[in-house]
Design a protein around this motif. Structure first.
Motif, PDB file in Angstrom:
ATOM      1  N   VAL A   1      13.934  -0.476   1.317  1.00 48.33           N
ATOM      2  CA  VAL A   1      13.036   0.198   1.386  1.00 48.33           C
ATOM      3  C   VAL A   1      11.905  -0.379   2.619  1.00 48.33           C
ATOM      4  N   LEU A   2      11.164   0.326   3.206  1.00 49.91           N
ATOM      5  CA  LEU A   2      10.049  -0.269   4.113  1.00 49.91           C
ATOM      6  C   LEU A   2       8.744  -0.069   3.256  1.00 49.91           C
ATOM      7  N   ALA A   3       8.161  -1.220   3.250  1.00 48.82           N
ATOM      8  CA  ALA A   3       6.780  -1.307   2.577  1.00 48.82           C
ATOM      9  C   ALA A   3       5.671  -1.760   3.363  1.00 48.82           C
ATOM     10  N   ASN A   4       4.576  -0.974   3.281  1.00 48.40           N
ATOM     11  CA  ASN A   4       3.486  -1.222   4.106  1.00 48.40           C
ATOM     12  C   ASN A   4       2.650  -2.207   3.260  1.00 48.40           C
ATOM     13  N   VAL A   5       2.335  -3.534   4.050  1.00 47.77           N
ATOM     14  CA  VAL A   5       1.672  -4.462   3.495  1.00 47.77           C
ATOM     15  C   VAL A   5       0.306  -4.585   3.946  1.00 47.77           C
ATOM     16  N   ARG A   6      -0.953  -4.617   3.021  1.00 47.98           N
ATOM     17  CA  ARG A   6      -2.302  -4.947   3.210  1.00 47.98           C
ATOM     18  C   ARG A   6      -2.510  -6.226   3.954  1.00 47.98           C
ATOM     19  N   PRO A   7      -3.393  -6.255   4.980  1.00 47.33           N
ATOM     20  CA  PRO A   7      -3.452  -7.583   5.370  1.00 47.33           C
ATOM     21  C   PRO A   7      -4.846  -8.264   4.500  1.00 47.33           C
TER      22      PRO A   7
ATOM     23  N   ARG B   1       0.829  -1.104   0.054  1.00 45.79           N
ATOM     24  CA  ARG B   1      -0.113   0.011  -0.036  1.00 45.79           C
ATOM     25  C   ARG B   1       0.801   1.324   0.045  1.00 45.79           C
ATOM     26  N   GLY B   2       1.958   1.122   0.244  1.00 44.29           N
ATOM     27  CA  GLY B   2       2.998   2.390   0.330  1.00 44.29           C
ATOM     28  C   GLY B   2       4.223   2.181   0.660  1.00 44.29           C
ATOM     29  N   VAL B   3       5.463   2.720   0.185  1.00 45.93           N
ATOM     30  CA  VAL B   3       6.771   2.481   0.320  1.00 45.93           C
ATOM     31  C   VAL B   3       7.569   3.887   0.894  1.00 45.93           C
ATOM     32  N   ARG B   4       8.318   3.527   1.857  1.00 45.02           N
ATOM     33  CA  ARG B   4       9.291   4.393   2.112  1.00 45.02           C
ATOM     34  C   ARG B   4      10.659   4.172   2.091  1.00 45.02           C
ATOM     35  N   PRO B   5      11.509   4.973   1.620  1.00 48.19           N
ATOM     36  CA  PRO B   5      13.019   4.777   1.250  1.00 48.19           C
ATOM     37  C   PRO B   5      13.450   4.627   2.905  1.00 48.19           C
ATOM     38  N   ALA B   6      14.582   3.765   2.935  1.00 44.29           N
ATOM     39  CA  ALA B   6      15.250   3.384   3.936  1.00 44.29           C
ATOM     40  C   ALA B   6      16.888   3.617   4.099  1.00 44.29           C
TER      41      ALA B   6
END
Length: 138
Positions: free
Chosen positions: A130-136, A105-110
């Protein structure tokens, strides 16, 4: 009773995102790129497998509500020289950061991109996370 919640494969989803997004790119350093989730056996500059983008999940941290998990994805780019490895890594990072879809659902650089040389093949590479927010999925 709480619903059963699982998270889809962020590693496979990110590889699919990059595979689709890199297809047809006009940048010369992206020409002929392959994307996968396994380290190629032969990564020398003479092989036609370069450039190659590897997507691996380093781990994830579920939110206590199980409404989200944050996966750390490590992307490594092998290329024929350090400049092209860096440029392709930056492009991949940008493509992931602007992505939002059914799994990620969204990604941020790490971290990175960071330049390195592959010990096994002496091939230039660049890597980032990157840090990826994953939908349940219930």
């Amino acid at each position: 009773m709480k619903p059963l919640v699982v998270f889809a494969d962020a590693q496979a989803a990110a590889a699919d995102v990059l595979r689709a997004a890199l297809t047809g790119r006009l940048e010369p350093y992206a020409a002929g790129v392959s994307v996968g989730t396994r380290v190629p056996g032969d990564r020398s500059p003479e092989t036609p497998r370069l450039p190659y983008v590897l997507v691996r999940k380093d781990g994830d941290l579920p939110h206590s509500s199980m409404a989200n998990t944050r996966a750390t994805l490590r992307i490594t780019v092998w290329h024929t020289d350090a400049d092209q490895a860096h440029d392709l890594a930056q492009l991949c990072q940008g493509l992931l950061i602007v992505h939002s879809g059914p799994v990620i659902r969204g990604v941020r650089p790490a971290t990175g991109p960071l330049a390195a040389v592959d010990d096994a093949s002496d091939t230039d590479l660049s890597t980032f996370t990157v840090l990826a927010n994953v939908r349940p999925t219930a």
